[in-house]
Design a protein around this motif. Structure first.
Motif, PDB file in Angstrom:
ATOM      1  N   GLY A 296     -71.582 -31.888  -0.143  1.00 16.73           N
ATOM      2  CA  GLY A 296     -71.775 -30.877   0.560  1.00 16.73           C
ATOM      3  C   GLY A 296     -70.693 -30.113   0.351  1.00 16.73           C
ATOM      4  N   ARG A 297     -71.127 -28.883   0.398  1.00 18.12           N
ATOM      5  CA  ARG A 297     -70.259 -26.833  -0.310  1.00 18.12           C
ATOM      6  C   ARG A 297     -68.821 -27.302   0.414  1.00 18.12           C
ATOM      7  NH1 ARG A 297     -73.393 -22.434   2.056  1.00 18.12           N
ATOM      8  NH2 ARG A 297     -74.031 -24.133   3.632  1.00 18.12           N
ATOM      9  N   VAL A 298     -67.690 -27.168  -0.402  1.00 18.12           N
ATOM     10  CA  VAL A 298     -66.544 -27.099  -0.199  1.00 18.12           C
ATOM     11  C   VAL A 298     -65.851 -25.589   0.391  1.00 18.12           C
ATOM     12  CG1 VAL A 298     -64.076 -26.793  -0.926  1.00 18.12           C
ATOM     13  CG2 VAL A 298     -65.506 -28.751  -1.693  1.00 18.12           C
ATOM     14  N   VAL A 299     -65.715 -25.208   2.112  1.00 14.45           N
ATOM     15  CA  VAL A 299     -65.648 -24.166   2.462  1.00 14.45           C
ATOM     16  C   VAL A 299     -64.044 -24.358   3.096  1.00 14.45           C
ATOM     17  CG1 VAL A 299     -65.978 -22.345   4.300  1.00 14.45           C
ATOM     18  CG2 VAL A 299     -68.462 -24.175   3.288  1.00 14.45           C
ATOM     19  N   VAL A 300     -63.424 -23.197   2.178  1.00 16.17           N
ATOM     20  CA  VAL A 300     -62.060 -23.088   2.749  1.00 16.17           C
ATOM     21  C   VAL A 300     -61.796 -21.931   3.834  1.00 16.17           C
ATOM     22  CG1 VAL A 300     -61.188 -23.874   0.728  1.00 16.17           C
ATOM     23  CG2 VAL A 300     -61.197 -21.691   0.617  1.00 16.17           C
ATOM     24  N   THR A 301     -60.747 -22.049   4.147  1.00 14.84           N
ATOM     25  CA  THR A 301     -60.531 -21.137   5.517  1.00 14.84           C
ATOM     26  C   THR A 301     -58.770 -20.856   4.660  1.00 14.84           C
ATOM     27  OG1 THR A 301     -61.651 -21.129   6.712  1.00 14.84           O
ATOM     28  CG2 THR A 301     -59.208 -19.796   7.431  1.00 14.84           C
ATOM     29  N   GLY A 316     -68.591 -22.597  -3.718  1.00 16.94           N
ATOM     30  CA  GLY A 316     -69.659 -22.504  -4.685  1.00 16.94           C
ATOM     31  C   GLY A 316     -69.243 -23.686  -5.075  1.00 16.94           C
ATOM     32  N   ASP A 317     -68.495 -24.433  -4.943  1.00 16.56           N
ATOM     33  CA  ASP A 317     -68.530 -26.041  -5.678  1.00 16.56           C
ATOM     34  C   ASP A 317     -68.735 -27.039  -4.518  1.00 16.56           C
ATOM     35  OD1 ASP A 317     -66.939 -24.762  -8.070  1.00 16.56           O
ATOM     36  OD2 ASP A 317     -65.033 -24.539  -6.830  1.00 16.56           O
ATOM     37  N   LEU A 318     -69.058 -28.215  -5.195  1.00 15.88           N
ATOM     38  CA  LEU A 318     -69.397 -29.265  -3.739  1.00 15.88           C
ATOM     39  C   LEU A 318     -68.098 -30.438  -4.150  1.00 15.88           C
ATOM     40  CD1 LEU A 318     -72.977 -29.805  -5.253  1.00 15.88           C
ATOM     41  CD2 LEU A 318     -72.042 -28.458  -3.255  1.00 15.88           C
ATOM     42  N   GLY A 319     -68.690 -31.137  -3.224  1.00 17.47           N
ATOM     43  CA  GLY A 319     -67.655 -32.380  -2.593  1.00 17.47           C
ATOM     44  C   GLY A 319     -67.448 -33.003  -1.581  1.00 17.47           C
ATOM     45  N   ARG A 320     -66.464 -34.097  -1.155  1.00 21.58           N
ATOM     46  CA  ARG A 320     -67.341 -34.911   0.023  1.00 21.58           C
ATOM     47  C   ARG A 320     -65.396 -35.517  -0.187  1.00 21.58           C
ATOM     48  NH1 ARG A 320     -71.128 -39.057  -1.733  1.00 21.58           N
ATOM     49  NH2 ARG A 320     -71.166 -38.080  -4.167  1.00 21.58           N
ATOM     50  N   ASP A 334     -63.973 -36.991  -4.330  1.00 21.50           N
ATOM     51  CA  ASP A 334     -64.426 -35.801  -5.878  1.00 21.50           C
ATOM     52  C   ASP A 334     -65.107 -34.158  -5.924  1.00 21.50           C
ATOM     53  OD1 ASP A 334     -66.855 -38.088  -6.308  1.00 21.50           O
ATOM     54  OD2 ASP A 334     -67.236 -36.034  -5.502  1.00 21.50           O
ATOM     55  N   VAL A 335     -64.175 -33.601  -6.625  1.00 26.69           N
ATOM     56  CA  VAL A 335     -65.262 -32.437  -6.343  1.00 26.69           C
ATOM     57  C   VAL A 335     -66.380 -32.017  -8.414  1.00 26.69           C
ATOM     58  CG1 VAL A 335     -64.784 -30.104  -6.536  1.00 26.69           C
ATOM     59  CG2 VAL A 335     -63.167 -31.300  -6.029  1.00 26.69           C
ATOM     60  N   VAL A 336     -67.176 -32.094  -7.191  1.00 26.64           N
ATOM     61  CA  VAL A 336     -68.674 -32.500  -8.864  1.00 26.64           C
ATOM     62  C   VAL A 336     -68.890 -31.571  -9.619  1.00 26.64           C
ATOM     63  CG1 VAL A 336     -69.819 -34.397  -7.668  1.00 26.64           C
ATOM     64  CG2 VAL A 336     -70.806 -32.283  -6.568  1.00 26.64           C
ATOM     65  N   GLY A 337     -68.343 -30.073  -9.390  1.00 27.77           N
ATOM     66  CA  GLY A 337     -68.626 -28.814  -9.693  1.00 27.77           C
ATOM     67  C   GLY A 337     -69.381 -27.848  -8.988  1.00 27.77           C
ATOM     68  N   ARG A 338     -69.838 -26.233  -9.581  1.00 29.53           N
ATOM     69  CA  ARG A 338     -70.101 -25.865  -8.476  1.00 29.53           C
ATOM     70  C   ARG A 338     -71.816 -26.124  -8.710  1.00 29.53           C
ATOM     71  NH1 ARG A 338     -67.667 -21.117  -7.673  1.00 29.53           N
ATOM     72  NH2 ARG A 338     -65.759 -21.343  -8.770  1.00 29.53           N
ATOM     73  N   ARG A 339     -72.576 -25.750  -7.507  1.00 30.25           N
ATOM     74  CA  ARG A 339     -73.837 -26.114  -7.659  1.00 30.25           C
ATOM     75  C   ARG A 339     -74.771 -26.166  -8.028  1.00 30.25           C
ATOM     76  NH1 ARG A 339     -77.092 -23.280  -1.750  1.00 30.25           N
ATOM     77  NH2 ARG A 339     -78.416 -24.676  -2.261  1.00 30.25           N
ATOM     78  N   LYS A 340     -75.101 -24.845  -8.607  1.00 30.09           N
ATOM     79  CA  LYS A 340     -75.834 -24.094 -10.222  1.00 30.09           C
ATOM     80  C   LYS A 340     -75.099 -25.576 -11.258  1.00 30.09           C
ATOM     81  CE  LYS A 340     -73.063 -20.119 -11.807  1.00 30.09           C
ATOM     82  NZ  LYS A 340     -72.987 -18.645 -11.817  1.00 30.09           N
TER      83      LYS A 340
END
Length: 434
Positions: A296-301, A316-320, A334-340
């Motif tokens: 899903g989307r990587v959301v940081v505080t 704007g990045d995707l990861g798990r 992994d961090v698979v890059g931006r959603r677009k």
């Protein structure tokens, strides 16, 4: 470490000591956080820092004033670059003319250029993060740093700064065979310790040249190699490790937050910077947290930015996540890059960019390549090669096995696939929204 590097190292920490030793304290705090093996204990340690952030924003930021009665972070909304741009004046805490702020600008390679503020405390924390993660990869302050990126006017350093930092600016746009030959010759001739950091696409250019000249492994005294800003694929990692005889790790960071995670030596997973951030993974289409292990989307505080608060900021990045069982501290698998910058197959499922690239590098005759997804079933493969690509049918068949047998693939030949303004090249462009 030679004498000059020792002087740089001691001068760096002497200057920090004269300023109160705050950077050293931050670095010790980050290091101590990494000694904790229980996620619940780590969260307990960070709880007062998170509470201070949330209490501050609900009382001093007009945008967050409506959340005064919050019970936890869960009560706060997910925001993104557009949210910040549209509500900039009401989100910010520190006045624009304050002497305590540092302006931070994003390059806009994601399509939304913008500027935020850091407090000096946040800037110092970011510097401590950089030192900690660089050290973990094998870099020592004072060693020569070979920085491979697009060196626009905005980022170029004056000569005296480069000397003080022992920095070599390697511009990705200048990496011709002739310039790479000169660069390699120079770093071979200097025996003092050096480290690489930069774009994997720049590393790839260097390795392609070394492949071309059939170079053996080099004696350059390289201590560490950190790939940043782009996805590091296995073939580039393996070649850099082979030619420069040093460990290679990938860093996940952005300009507006800093270092969010980085691989440790020998680890394919990303160690999250829980000391400075709280990281969540959200559903791709809805603002709801996902279970551990789901993409899903990587959301940081950002725990330390009290100028432009970035609370539940969608990067704007995707990861798990992975490594979360039995109260272990979660890592990013992994961090698979931006959603677009990800592809969907004809069933609407995300196709891992790592699968795409693993197959791409089986065709060394391709100088450049780009996939554009135009619709659910339509894909354009842009190819730059010296002559007609003789393996079109085989190539198309392999990619259909991932995209779907009903995928329509059109191959277009081009002389050049342009770089973004940031100096990076998008290999995947998604114009389709499921």
């Amino acid at each position: 470490m030679n004498l000059l590097n020792k002087i740089r190292y001691k001068s760096f920490w002497l200057l920090d000591s004269l300023k109160g030793g705050h950077l050293k304290k931050d670095l010790n705090g980050i290091s101590n956080s990494f000694q904790i093996s229980s996620f619940s204990l780590l969260q307990n340690q960070n709880a007062p820092i998170l509470k201070k952030l949330l209490d501050t924003v609900v009382t001093t930021s007009e945008f967050y004033n409506k959340y005064k009665l919050y019970k936890s972070l869960d009560d706060f909304p997910v925001i993104n670059k557009l949210t910040i741009k549209e509500n900039f004046d009401t989100i910010n805490i520190v006045p624009k003319n304050s002497k305590d702020i540092v302006k931070v600008s994003s390059s806009g390679s994601t399509g939304i250029p913008f500027q935020i503020y850091w407090t000096k405390m946040k800037a110092r924390r970011n510097k401590a993060d950089v030192i900690f993660y660089a050290n973990s990869a094998g870099y020592t302050i004072g060693d020569q740093l070979l920085f491979v990126r697009l060196w626009t006017k905005k980022y170029r350093k004056p000569i005296f700064i480069k000397k003080a930092l022992n920095l070599v600016q390697v511009d990705i746009e200048s990496l011709t065979d002739k310039n790479i030959e000169t660069f390699i010759s120079k770093i071979k001739s200097k025996k003092y310790p050096k480290s690489f950091i930069g774009y994997p696409s720049g590393f790839e250019k260097i390795c392609n040249y070394l492949d071309k000249v059939k170079s053996p492994p080099l004696d350059c005294n390289i201590q560490s190699i950190i790939a940043t800003s782009e996805t590091l694929y296995d073939n580039v990692r393996e070649k850099m490790a082979y030619y420069f005889k040093a460990p290679v790790v990938s860093r996940y960071s952005n300009e507006e937050n800093g270092i969010i995670s980085q691989q440790m030596i020998g680890d394919k997973f990303y160690t999250v910077n829980w000391a400075s951030f709280y990281v969540e993974i959200f559903d791709i289409n809805e603002d709801k947290p996902l279970k551990y292990g789901e993409l899903g989307r990587v959301v940081v505080t950002d725990l330390y930015n009290l100028a432009t608060p970035m609370i539940r900021y969608d990067t704007g990045d995707l990861g798990r996540f992975c490594n979360f069982e039995n109260d272990k501290i979660p890592k990013l698998k992994d961090v698979v890059g931006r959603r677009k910058d990800v592809l969907y197959n004809t069933k609407g499922e995300i196709v891992s960019p790592f699968i795409i690239h693993t197959n791409l590098y089986n065709y060394p005759e391709l100088n450049q390549f780009q996939i554009i997804q135009k619709s659910k079933y339509d894909y354009i493969f842009k190819i730059n090669c010296k002559s007609k690509f003789e393996k079109e049918d085989e190539f198309t068949s392999i990619f259909k096995s991932y995209l779907g047998p009903d995928a329509h693939i059109l191959i277009e030949y081009t002389n050049e696939i342009p770089l973004l303004s940031s100096g990076k090249r998008r290999i995947i462009v998604n114009l389709y929204k499921p």
